[in-house]
Design a protein around this motif. Structure first.
Motif, mmCIF file in Angstrom:
data_model
loop_
_atom_site.group_PDB
_atom_site.id
_atom_site.type_symbol
_atom_site.label_atom_id
_atom_site.label_comp_id
_atom_site.label_asym_id
_atom_site.label_seq_id
_atom_site.Cartn_x
_atom_site.Cartn_y
_atom_site.Cartn_z
ATOM 1 N N LEU A 117 -27.410 12.211 -3.957
ATOM 2 C CA LEU A 117 -28.802 12.470 -3.559
ATOM 3 C C LEU A 117 -29.766 12.307 -4.733
ATOM 4 C CD1 LEU A 117 -28.294 15.533 -1.199
ATOM 5 C CD2 LEU A 117 -28.973 13.210 -0.551
ATOM 6 N N VAL A 118 -29.345 12.742 -5.913
ATOM 7 C CA VAL A 118 -30.194 12.604 -7.101
ATOM 8 C C VAL A 118 -30.451 11.133 -7.398
ATOM 9 C CG1 VAL A 118 -30.226 12.912 -9.618
ATOM 10 C CG2 VAL A 118 -29.580 14.826 -8.139
ATOM 11 N N ILE A 119 -29.398 10.316 -7.374
ATOM 12 C CA ILE A 119 -29.560 8.896 -7.679
ATOM 13 C C ILE A 119 -30.394 8.200 -6.607
ATOM 14 C CG2 ILE A 119 -28.334 6.709 -7.976
ATOM 15 C CD1 ILE A 119 -26.051 8.324 -9.259
ATOM 16 N N GLU A 120 -30.120 8.511 -5.329
ATOM 17 C CA GLU A 120 -30.896 7.899 -4.252
ATOM 18 C C GLU A 120 -32.376 8.243 -4.370
ATOM 19 O OE1 GLU A 120 -29.207 9.035 -0.503
ATOM 20 O OE2 GLU A 120 -27.291 8.083 -0.969
ATOM 21 N N ASN A 121 -32.688 9.483 -4.680
ATOM 22 C CA ASN A 121 -34.089 9.870 -4.815
ATOM 23 C C ASN A 121 -34.720 9.289 -6.071
ATOM 24 O OD1 ASN A 121 -34.987 11.627 -2.524
ATOM 25 N ND2 ASN A 121 -33.052 12.604 -3.045
ATOM 26 N N ALA A 122 -33.949 9.118 -7.127
ATOM 27 C CA ALA A 122 -34.470 8.444 -8.319
ATOM 28 C C ALA A 122 -34.839 6.999 -7.978
ATOM 29 C CB ALA A 122 -33.443 8.486 -9.444
ATOM 30 N N ILE A 123 -33.997 6.335 -7.191
ATOM 31 C CA ILE A 123 -34.301 4.967 -6.760
ATOM 32 C C ILE A 123 -35.593 4.938 -5.943
ATOM 33 C CG2 ILE A 123 -33.516 3.089 -5.245
ATOM 34 C CD1 ILE A 123 -30.625 3.823 -6.167
ATOM 35 N N LEU A 124 -35.733 5.892 -5.029
ATOM 36 C CA LEU A 124 -36.950 5.954 -4.212
ATOM 37 C C LEU A 124 -38.184 6.219 -5.064
ATOM 38 C CD1 LEU A 124 -35.760 7.928 -1.067
ATOM 39 C CD2 LEU A 124 -36.640 5.596 -1.132
ATOM 40 N N LEU A 125 -38.068 7.095 -6.050
ATOM 41 C CA LEU A 125 -39.213 7.400 -6.912
ATOM 42 C C LEU A 125 -39.606 6.208 -7.788
ATOM 43 C CD1 LEU A 125 -38.438 11.049 -8.077
ATOM 44 C CD2 LEU A 125 -40.365 10.293 -6.671
ATOM 45 N N ILE A 126 -38.621 5.507 -8.311
ATOM 46 C CA ILE A 126 -38.902 4.411 -9.240
ATOM 47 C C ILE A 126 -39.340 3.146 -8.507
ATOM 48 C CG2 ILE A 126 -37.894 2.884 -10.990
ATOM 49 C CD1 ILE A 126 -36.018 5.284 -11.707
ATOM 50 N N TRP A 127 -38.604 2.758 -7.456
ATOM 51 C CA TRP A 127 -38.863 1.476 -6.801
ATOM 52 C C TRP A 127 -39.500 1.599 -5.424
ATOM 53 C CZ3 TRP A 127 -34.341 2.032 -9.765
ATOM 54 C CH2 TRP A 127 -34.303 1.245 -10.900
ATOM 55 N N GLY A 128 -39.569 2.796 -4.880
ATOM 56 C CA GLY A 128 -40.174 2.988 -3.566
ATOM 57 C C GLY A 128 -39.223 2.643 -2.432
ATOM 58 N N PRO A 129 -39.669 2.905 -1.202
ATOM 59 C CA PRO A 129 -38.782 2.708 -0.046
ATOM 60 C C PRO A 129 -38.756 1.282 0.513
ATOM 61 C CG PRO A 129 -40.822 3.704 0.670
ATOM 62 C CD PRO A 129 -40.907 3.583 -0.834
ATOM 63 N N ALA A 130 -39.622 0.421 0.037
ATOM 64 C CA ALA A 130 -39.695 -0.943 0.590
ATOM 65 C C ALA A 130 -38.452 -1.751 0.220
ATOM 66 C CB ALA A 130 -40.939 -1.650 0.068
ATOM 67 N N ARG A 131 -38.033 -2.585 1.143
ATOM 68 C CA ARG A 131 -36.911 -3.478 0.892
ATOM 69 C C ARG A 131 -37.318 -4.540 -0.117
ATOM 70 N NH1 ARG A 131 -34.169 -6.243 5.976
ATOM 71 N NH2 ARG A 131 -36.085 -7.383 5.717
ATOM 72 N N ARG A 132 -36.414 -4.931 -0.969
ATOM 73 C CA ARG A 132 -36.704 -5.948 -1.988
ATOM 74 C C ARG A 132 -35.796 -7.148 -1.779
ATOM 75 N NH1 ARG A 132 -40.900 -3.443 -4.272
ATOM 76 N NH2 ARG A 132 -40.439 -1.400 -5.092
ATOM 77 N N LEU A 133 -36.329 -8.312 -2.017
ATOM 78 C CA LEU A 133 -35.553 -9.537 -1.941
ATOM 79 C C LEU A 133 -35.006 -9.842 -3.333
ATOM 80 C CD1 LEU A 133 -34.581 -12.019 -0.396
ATOM 81 C CD2 LEU A 133 -36.733 -13.126 -1.016
ATOM 82 N N PHE A 134 -33.727 -10.010 -3.420
ATOM 83 C CA PHE A 134 -33.080 -10.309 -4.694
ATOM 84 C C PHE A 134 -32.745 -11.797 -4.693
ATOM 85 C CE2 PHE A 134 -30.938 -8.214 -8.269
ATOM 86 C CZ PHE A 134 -30.294 -9.306 -8.819
ATOM 87 N N ALA A 135 -33.724 -12.600 -4.992
ATOM 88 C CA ALA A 135 -33.547 -14.056 -5.017
ATOM 89 C C ALA A 135 -33.332 -14.499 -6.454
ATOM 90 C CB ALA A 135 -34.767 -14.743 -4.425
ATOM 91 N N VAL A 136 -32.155 -14.989 -6.722
ATOM 92 C CA VAL A 136 -31.833 -15.427 -8.076
ATOM 93 C C VAL A 136 -31.181 -16.805 -7.996
ATOM 94 C CG1 VAL A 136 -29.598 -14.262 -8.061
ATOM 95 C CG2 VAL A 136 -30.680 -14.766 -10.231
#
Length: 178
Positions: free
Chosen positions: A102-121
């Motif tokens: 839960l701590v890591i998941e919420n850290a992800i939400l705080l840092i990057w937000g809830p929006a989906r990201r496209l990982f195009a590399v």
């Protein structure tokens, strides 16, 4: 069409197989269910996404930095969350693992937000075409990395003293500590 989907499934299945190997090694050696393991991998993905933007799309540098960060995060989770609870009842480690997740998941939400990201590399490998099957460079690279990591892990576990110690710990934890 079906052959294309099978090829895509094999590429994704290799990644799932590596995750399963990690889970089974953690459970086999430490005898605990590491609920935050997947979250550590997701955090590594978000770090890679951030680094990719910062390093001007340098795939190799991003990959190396992501591996280092994910390894350090995994070590941090082990030191902070699991090591202090090693001799505690099983349920204590289970709850701590859920809490760290839960701590890591919420850290992800705080840092990057809830929006989906496209990982195009763009992988340093070109698209592979075999008959009616087309695999992007990133999928080809994914399959190659999965095969190499699995072979290296197999050699490590079967042919080194560390591998012998890991296998002994998995088979009989009490005898391996002697």
């Amino acid at each position: 069409m079906i052959a294309q989907q099978l090829a895509n499934s094999l590429a994704l299945g290799g990644v799932y197989a590596l995750m399963a190997l990690g889970y089974s090694l953690i459970f086999g050696v430490l005898r605990l269910i590491h609920f935050s393991y997947g979250d550590v991998m997701v955090m590594g993905g978000y770090i890679a996404l951030t680094l990719l933007a910062g390093f001007s799309h340098s795939f190799g540098l991003m990959l190396a930095a992501m591996i280092v960060f994910t390894t350090l995060l995994g070590l941090f989770v082990e030191r902070v969350n699991f090591r202090p609870l090693r001799n505690m009842p099983y349920m204590t480690s289970l709850v701590a693992s859920l809490g760290m997740s839960l701590v890591i998941e919420n850290a992800i939400l705080l840092i990057w937000g809830p929006a989906r990201r496209l990982f195009a590399v763009e992988a340093p490998i070109s698209t592979l075409r075999l008959g009616g099957i087309q695999l992007s460079g990133s999928r080809v690279l994914s399959v190659l990395v999965c095969v190499v990591v699995m072979v290296v892990l197999d050699v490590l576990l079967r042919r080194t003293r560390l591998g012998m110690a890991i296998r002994a710990t998995i088979l009989d934890h009490d005898a391996a500590t002697l």
